[in-house]
Motif scaffolding. Structure first.
Motif, PDB file in Angstrom:
ATOM      1  N   ASN A 201       1.074  -0.766  -0.048  1.00 56.07           N
ATOM      2  CA  ASN A 201       0.260   0.071   0.090  1.00 56.07           C
ATOM      3  C   ASN A 201       0.984   1.637   0.019  1.00 56.07           C
ATOM      4  OD1 ASN A 201      -2.230   1.975   0.599  1.00 56.07           O
ATOM      5  ND2 ASN A 201      -2.950   0.716   1.375  1.00 56.07           N
ATOM      6  N   TYR A 202       0.630   1.986  -0.882  1.00 57.47           N
ATOM      7  CA  TYR A 202       2.173   3.069  -1.252  1.00 57.47           C
ATOM      8  C   TYR A 202       0.934   4.489  -0.073  1.00 57.47           C
ATOM      9  CZ  TYR A 202       2.967   2.725  -5.994  1.00 57.47           C
ATOM     10  OH  TYR A 202       4.021   1.701  -6.831  1.00 57.47           O
ATOM     11  N   GLU A 203      -0.083   4.175   0.630  1.00 56.11           N
ATOM     12  CA  GLU A 203      -0.074   5.120   2.210  1.00 56.11           C
ATOM     13  C   GLU A 203       0.745   4.492   3.359  1.00 56.11           C
ATOM     14  OE1 GLU A 203      -1.391   7.652   1.417  1.00 56.11           O
ATOM     15  OE2 GLU A 203      -2.449   6.597  -0.556  1.00 56.11           O
ATOM     16  N   ASP A 204       1.077   3.208   2.859  1.00 57.10           N
ATOM     17  CA  ASP A 204       2.171   2.316   4.594  1.00 57.10           C
ATOM     18  C   ASP A 204       3.548   3.114   4.460  1.00 57.10           C
ATOM     19  OD1 ASP A 204      -1.099   1.372   4.858  1.00 57.10           O
ATOM     20  OD2 ASP A 204       0.398  -0.439   4.144  1.00 57.10           O
ATOM     21  N   SER A 205       3.539   3.284   6.309  1.00 56.44           N
ATOM     22  CA  SER A 205       4.996   3.925   6.832  1.00 56.44           C
ATOM     23  C   SER A 205       5.309   2.877   7.352  1.00 56.44           C
ATOM     24  CB  SER A 205       5.207   5.159   6.569  1.00 56.44           C
ATOM     25  OG  SER A 205       3.959   5.480   8.461  1.00 56.44           O
ATOM     26  N   TYR A 206       6.952   2.989   7.279  1.00 59.37           N
ATOM     27  CA  TYR A 206       7.172   1.957   8.667  1.00 59.37           C
ATOM     28  C   TYR A 206       8.569   2.872   9.322  1.00 59.37           C
ATOM     29  CZ  TYR A 206       5.062  -2.113   6.628  1.00 59.37           C
ATOM     30  OH  TYR A 206       4.077  -2.822   6.318  1.00 59.37           O
ATOM     31  N   SER A 207       8.509   2.293  11.381  1.00 60.02           N
ATOM     32  CA  SER A 207       9.599   3.179  11.880  1.00 60.02           C
ATOM     33  C   SER A 207      10.248   2.038  12.879  1.00 60.02           C
ATOM     34  CB  SER A 207       8.936   3.783  12.837  1.00 60.02           C
ATOM     35  OG  SER A 207       9.398   4.636  13.384  1.00 60.02           O
ATOM     36  N   CYS A 208      11.602   1.853  13.397  1.00 61.51           N
ATOM     37  CA  CYS A 208      11.432   0.680  14.807  1.00 61.51           C
ATOM     38  C   CYS A 208      11.876   2.187  15.957  1.00 61.51           C
ATOM     39  CB  CYS A 208      12.579   0.011  14.136  1.00 61.51           C
ATOM     40  SG  CYS A 208      14.447   0.831  13.144  1.00 61.51           S
ATOM     41  N   ALA A 209      12.096   0.710  16.888  1.00 59.57           N
ATOM     42  CA  ALA A 209      12.683   1.545  18.509  1.00 59.57           C
ATOM     43  C   ALA A 209      13.606   0.241  18.328  1.00 59.57           C
ATOM     44  CB  ALA A 209      11.744   2.154  18.503  1.00 59.57           C
ATOM     45  N   VAL A 210      13.858   0.527  20.177  1.00 59.64           N
ATOM     46  CA  VAL A 210      14.394   0.000  20.417  1.00 59.64           C
ATOM     47  C   VAL A 210      13.754  -0.778  21.780  1.00 59.64           C
ATOM     48  CG1 VAL A 210      16.826  -1.241  21.788  1.00 59.64           C
ATOM     49  CG2 VAL A 210      16.453   0.085  19.492  1.00 59.64           C
ATOM     50  N   GLU A 211      13.381  -1.495  22.594  1.00 59.63           N
ATOM     51  CA  GLU A 211      13.112  -2.024  23.427  1.00 59.63           C
ATOM     52  C   GLU A 211      13.514  -1.053  24.374  1.00 59.63           C
ATOM     53  OE1 GLU A 211       9.924  -5.627  25.360  1.00 59.63           O
ATOM     54  OE2 GLU A 211      12.336  -5.904  25.563  1.00 59.63           O
ATOM     55  N   GLY A 212      12.726  -0.018  25.907  1.00 66.07           N
ATOM     56  CA  GLY A 212      12.900   0.583  26.555  1.00 66.07           C
ATOM     57  C   GLY A 212      13.704   2.296  26.202  1.00 66.07           C
ATOM     58  N   HIS A 213      14.113   2.456  25.133  1.00 65.64           N
ATOM     59  CA  HIS A 213      13.783   3.173  24.380  1.00 65.64           C
ATOM     60  C   HIS A 213      13.057   3.917  23.091  1.00 65.64           C
ATOM     61  CE1 HIS A 213      17.374   3.373  26.629  1.00 65.64           C
ATOM     62  NE2 HIS A 213      18.443   2.425  26.618  1.00 65.64           N
ATOM     63  N   GLU A 214      11.488   3.362  23.303  1.00 68.38           N
ATOM     64  CA  GLU A 214      10.438   3.811  23.011  1.00 68.38           C
ATOM     65  C   GLU A 214      10.559   4.759  21.398  1.00 68.38           C
ATOM     66  OE1 GLU A 214       9.614  -0.347  24.986  1.00 68.38           O
ATOM     67  OE2 GLU A 214      10.328   1.311  25.187  1.00 68.38           O
ATOM     68  N   ASP A 215      10.990   5.930  22.773  1.00 67.35           N
ATOM     69  CA  ASP A 215      10.927   7.298  22.641  1.00 67.35           C
ATOM     70  C   ASP A 215      12.094   7.609  21.011  1.00 67.35           C
ATOM     71  OD1 ASP A 215      12.874   7.183  24.067  1.00 67.35           O
ATOM     72  OD2 ASP A 215      12.727   8.951  25.251  1.00 67.35           O
ATOM     73  N   LEU A 216      13.388   6.963  21.604  1.00 65.26           N
ATOM     74  CA  LEU A 216      14.172   7.611  20.351  1.00 65.26           C
ATOM     75  C   LEU A 216      13.974   6.653  19.157  1.00 65.26           C
ATOM     76  CD1 LEU A 216      16.921   6.659  23.714  1.00 65.26           C
ATOM     77  CD2 LEU A 216      15.755   8.917  22.428  1.00 65.26           C
ATOM     78  N   HIS A 217      13.101   6.620  18.132  1.00 65.34           N
ATOM     79  CA  HIS A 217      12.811   5.269  17.395  1.00 65.34           C
ATOM     80  C   HIS A 217      13.361   5.889  15.955  1.00 65.34           C
ATOM     81  CE1 HIS A 217       9.971   8.748  16.108  1.00 65.34           C
ATOM     82  NE2 HIS A 217       9.347   8.442  17.487  1.00 65.34           N
ATOM     83  N   SER A 218      13.142   5.229  15.398  1.00 65.99           N
ATOM     84  CA  SER A 218      14.085   5.598  14.037  1.00 65.99           C
ATOM     85  C   SER A 218      12.618   7.038  13.185  1.00 65.99           C
ATOM     86  CB  SER A 218      14.228   4.488  12.797  1.00 65.99           C
ATOM     87  OG  SER A 218      12.961   4.520  12.628  1.00 65.99           O
ATOM     88  N   PRO A 219      12.792   7.624  12.089  1.00 69.61           N
ATOM     89  CA  PRO A 219      12.404   8.467  10.917  1.00 69.61           C
ATOM     90  C   PRO A 219      11.208   7.128  10.553  1.00 69.61           C
ATOM     91  CG  PRO A 219      14.375   9.218  11.212  1.00 69.61           C
ATOM     92  CD  PRO A 219      14.602   8.602  12.065  1.00 69.61           C
ATOM     93  N   ALA A 220      10.203   7.534  10.428  1.00 69.93           N
ATOM     94  CA  ALA A 220       8.844   6.878   9.889  1.00 69.93           C
ATOM     95  C   ALA A 220       9.407   6.789   8.113  1.00 69.93           C
ATOM     96  CB  ALA A 220       7.669   7.278  10.283  1.00 69.93           C
ATOM     97  N   VAL A 221       9.587   5.817   7.346  1.00 66.63           N
ATOM     98  CA  VAL A 221       9.948   5.678   5.561  1.00 66.63           C
ATOM     99  C   VAL A 221       8.575   4.973   5.229  1.00 66.63           C
ATOM    100  CG1 VAL A 221      12.808   5.456   6.582  1.00 66.63           C
ATOM    101  CG2 VAL A 221      10.978   3.557   6.339  1.00 66.63           C
ATOM    102  N   CYS A 222       8.449   5.682   3.922  1.00 63.33           N
ATOM    103  CA  CYS A 222       7.970   4.743   2.877  1.00 63.33           C
ATOM    104  C   CYS A 222       8.235   3.731   2.026  1.00 63.33           C
ATOM    105  CB  CYS A 222       6.777   6.399   1.957  1.00 63.33           C
ATOM    106  SG  CYS A 222       6.758   8.147   2.356  1.00 63.33           S
ATOM    107  N   VAL A 223       7.502   2.833   2.148  1.00 62.51           N
ATOM    108  CA  VAL A 223       8.108   2.018   1.201  1.00 62.51           C
ATOM    109  C   VAL A 223       7.604   1.447   0.268  1.00 62.51           C
ATOM    110  CG1 VAL A 223       8.214   0.267   3.084  1.00 62.51           C
ATOM    111  CG2 VAL A 223       6.284   0.563   1.977  1.00 62.51           C
ATOM    112  N   GLN A 224       6.602   2.825  -0.242  1.00 63.98           N
ATOM    113  CA  GLN A 224       6.399   2.362  -2.197  1.00 63.98           C
ATOM    114  C   GLN A 224       6.078   3.944  -2.390  1.00 63.98           C
ATOM    115  OE1 GLN A 224       6.872  -0.235  -3.236  1.00 63.98           O
ATOM    116  NE2 GLN A 224       6.071  -1.688  -2.193  1.00 63.98           N
TER     117      GLN A 224
END
Length: 817
Positions: A201-224
């Motif tokens: 889906n062109y509308e979907d974006s993904y981001s990741c984080a590390v447990e215990g540091h959820e506030d330090l997530h990566s920027p969200a990126v578009c996959v399509q």
């Protein structure tokens, strides 16, 4: 030291000859050999650490040194040049507010680094200095710290993509990775890769984080493509002052879809939503009523990033929470498990270090968190601004009789409490007060001063142009409106009655002694009225009403709701929901101030049931005549009956019955009539020959063909008063002194009456105020005094006798005649 094969190496101990520039460590898979001598060593628990940008790290460390040495200095450093003493990181401005040394001068040397930045990546070493010649030692090899951010890398084809949570170094302690899709929690794994099929889906974006540091997530990126659902917060954390205003910002995009709704919410809201339900809008939360608004939505073009700000005013400590923005589109939504912006609200405090042997002290303006945007601090000594600089104030001339406080530039009205020992100070219970128009407010205040100073004068003021400020009691417009409840010892409370909107100001207390003048910081008073705001839905027959103010009322009030003049609810919430009907009107009030209600508002259109009183309070002279008026609206209905009644009537009516008509009450016989009803929608009650027992609340009610206006809605309160002349100690007035006579009443007469003064029954000329000044007083002023109000000369006060004494002073004695 040797380590057996297969045994984990938990720490490395490094020894070296004092002042030597050679550090030797030999390591293999199974054995490490450490060379050193004479009892010098530094042990680092970990030699290398990889951790996240924005996180906190502890560099655990311990040390030893030869007996006979006394440690004088300990510090950490990152750079060392031959022949040059390395720089203590604690003195490096680049690390200000980021370092905490948890060591001592015996054996502990742990260093904590907070809010890590990528530029903090370096090798950190510990160094100690002793009191012996050559007593300098650096522990090598140190701890190599690598700081990294998280990035999502996308690989693979159109339908088969692999996502990797990428870092520039391998994170310590084998973390668990968390994945988000469109802001919603998706999966957790010890692998940095997301293996499940990725949406096309062109509308979907993904981001990741590390447990215990959820506030330090990566920027969200578009996959399509380049456009997808995305939310990016301008700041991960914000530290703001209690009482100030903060903007929490984010940018967001919805790909090629159309946004149908959006809102901000707080992690501390008391709502019942779960992961699959939508949280409530912050603007509907009673705890934030009148204090939040959405600002800054600058772009609305399709497939573009938009900027939205959440503004919170008059911040409280309980506002500390995580704030998130979510939105819905026609096909998807941005989830609420994605981390937002964490707000911490703090006050200011002055911390004083003990005096050194040289008498030097340091004052620090401290907060529970590091204020955002590196503010400039303002320092005050005895209420006067002395410096505008950093959060530290150094001096060797602090006196126990001086008081110090601090503020932040841009928020000079938000002071820390003053600190002192035997000092000049002014302390307020509240630095900010929000009160209702028409109410009475006490600005509670206390003050201290050295015991050997005698208070000569104490007063309040609002304006200070550089010269001595003017006592508020002598400022035009405050006459009969303020009352000083304090004394000349410690209490400095000010009472302001019948508050007006233009009384909003900064009020300051000032006292003067035989040798000093001292002014306290301002108390910010904001005066507000009540307004009912209506929120309706196109798809529902229910209406939500908010009792709105321009500031947050002090002391968490209880709200009272009226529907068509009937009391329907009493709650701490400023909101009320009800079923919608066209003729209904609503009004709100605050418990304890029911007479200061909001205007009634119609829920649909402009015509509905309502009653409005031009005056909520009337003060009138005993024996005079008063008119009490009201205007009313019956919408599109037809009136069938109407009348006035009094709260003091001796009737047996209860909530289910209608109170009796005032014209039928024997206590008012021959003294009441309805006048001036010349046009539909206005009624006036006239009461003649007023008596003190007529003091009561008067209300107008009506009935229509379908319903009526209720009687629990506040009306007009009448207070009947006589006049009285007040003379301070009238039998002990000495000739030559200044004297003021007061024409007093128990309430403040309306319409700015002119006053008339009489002496021995004869009218005095050119005295039109309630104050009669005799200065200086002489024996000719002895006599009987009374006062009256113009046009009501026959309703004058009782006479009060004034006796003036002559006093002669001889060479050796004093004689009074």
């Amino acid at each position: 030291m040797a380590t057996k094969c297969g045994q984990t190496l938990n720490s490395v101990s490094v020894s070296q000859i004092p002042c030597s520039n050679s550090d030797t460590i030999v390591m293999s898979n199974c054995v490490s050999v450490v060379l050193g001598q004479d009892g010098w060593s530094v042990t680092y628990t970990t030699q290398s650490i990889c951790t996240l940008k924005g996180s906190t790290v502890d560099l655990f460390c311990s040390y030893t040194y030869p007996s006979g040495h006394k440690v004088t200095t300990t510090f950490w450093f990152t750079k060392m040049e031959a022949g040059i003493e390395p720089e203590d990181l604690g003195q490096d401005p680049e690390y200000a507010g980021h370092l905490e040394y948890h060591g001592d001068k015996k054996k502990e040397c742990t260093l904590k680094i907070t809010d890590l930045r990528e530029r903090d990546s370096a090798t950190y070493k510990f160094r100690l200095l002793t009191d012996q010649e050559g007593g300098k030692y650096s522990g090598s090899p140190g701890v190599t710290l690598s700081v990294t951010g998280l990035q999502v890398k996308v690989t693979g084809g159109h339908q088969d993509k692999t996502l990797t949570c990428s870092t520039t170094c391998t994170l310590t302690d084998n973390p668990t990775y968390i994945w988000y899709k469109n802001g919603q929690h998706l999966d957790e794994s010890t692998s940095p890769q997301y293996k499940d099929p990725v949406s096309s889906n062109y509308e979907d974006s993904y981001s990741c984080a590390v447990e215990g540091h959820e506030d330090l997530h990566s920027p969200a990126v578009c996959v399509q493509g380049q456009d997808c659902n995305i939310v990016t917060y301008t700041k991960r954390t914000i530290c703001a002052l209690k009482g100030s205003t903060v903007d929490i910002s984010c940018t967001y995009g919805s790909g090629y879809d159309t946004v149908t709704s959006s809102l901000w919410f707080s992690s501390k809201q008391k709502s019942r939503w779960r992961d699959k339900l939508m949280p409530e809008d912050l603007t509907t939360d009673p705890g934030y009523a009148g204090r939040v608004e959405y600002v800054g939505e600058k772009e609305r073009g399709r497939s573009t990033l938009r900027i939205t700000d959440l503004r919170i005013t008059d911040l409280r400590e309980e506002d500390s929470a995580e704030y998130k923005f979510i939105f819905n589109t026609q096909t998807s939504r941005w989830g609420h498990s994605f981390p937002g912006t964490t707000l911490t609200v703090t006050d200011l405090q002055v911390k004083v270090t003990p005096a050194t042997e040289a008498g030097k002290r340091t004052l620090t303006c401290i907060t529970t968190c590091t204020l955002t945007d590196n503010p400039t601090y303002i320092w005050y000594k005895n209420g006067h601004k002395v410096k505008e600089d950093t959060s530290r104030l150094d001096s060797d001339s602090f006196s126990d009789a001086d008081s110090y406080s601090c503020a932040v530039k841009g928020y000079e009205n938000i002071f820390s409490p003053a600190v002192c020992q035997k000092c000049w100070s002014v302390t307020y219970t509240h630095q900010r007060i929000c009160a209702l128009k028409g109410s009475t407010v006490d600005i509670s205040c206390s003050y201290t001063h050295p015991s050997y100073h005698e208070i000569k004068q104490a007063f309040w003021f609002t304006k200070w142009s550089g010269r001595d400020p003017e006592d508020l009691s002598s400022v035009p417009g405050y006459e009969g409106h303020i009352e000083y409840l304090g004394d000349k010892e410690s209490d400095c409370t000010l009472r302001i009655t019948d508050l007006r909107l233009n009384d909003s100001a900064g009020f300051r207390f000032r006292f003067i002694t035989s040798g000093e003048k001292f002014s306290g910081s301002p108390v910010s008073l904001t005066v507000t009225d009540l307004q009912v705001k209506i929120t309706t839905s196109l798809f529902s027959s229910w209406v939500t009403l908010t009792c709105s103010t321009t500031c947050t009322l002090t002391d968490n009030p209880t709200y009272i709701w009226y529907k068509n003049g009937h009391k329907v609810k009493e709650d701490t919430s400023s909101q009320y929901s009800d079923y919608l009907r066209d003729p209904d009107s609503y009004s709100c009030a605050v418990k304890g101030h029911g007479y200061l209600h909001s205007p009634a508002v119609c829920v649909r259109g402009q015509n509905c049931w309502s009653v409005t009183y031009p005056h909520q309070g009337v003060c009138a002279l005993k024996g005079s005549t008063v008119d009490i008026s009201s205007t009313y609206d019956i919408g599109d209905d037809t009136i069938t009956s109407s009348h006035w009644f009094s709260s003091k009537q001796s009737s047996s009516w209860k909530d289910e019955l209608v109170p009796e008509n005032l014209t039928t009450d024997p206590g008012y016989a021959g003294r009441v009539e309805y006048v001036g009803e010349k046009e539909r929608g206005r009624s006036t009650l006239r009461i003649t020959d007023l008596r003190e027992e007529d003091s009561a609340e008067y209300k107008f009610i009506f009935n229509t063909q379908t319903s009526g206006w209720g009687y629990s809605f506040p009306g007009t309160t009448l207070t009947v008063t006589g006049l009285q002349v007040r003379i301070e100690d009238p039998t002990n007035i000495i000739e030559g002194t200044c004297l003021c006579l007061f024409c007093e009443s128990i309430c403040f007469l309306q319409d700015n009456h002119s006053y008339i003064w009489y002496k021995n029954g004869q009218r005095l000329i050119r005295h039109e105020t309630k104050y009669l000044y005799l200065k200086p007083v002489s024996s000719e002023d002895t006599g009987r005094y009374s006062c009256a109000v113009e046009n009501y000369e026959d309703l004058h006060s009782l006479e009060e006798t004034l006796t003036v004494r002559c006093e002669y002073v001889g060479y050796n004695s004093r004689t009074t005649h």
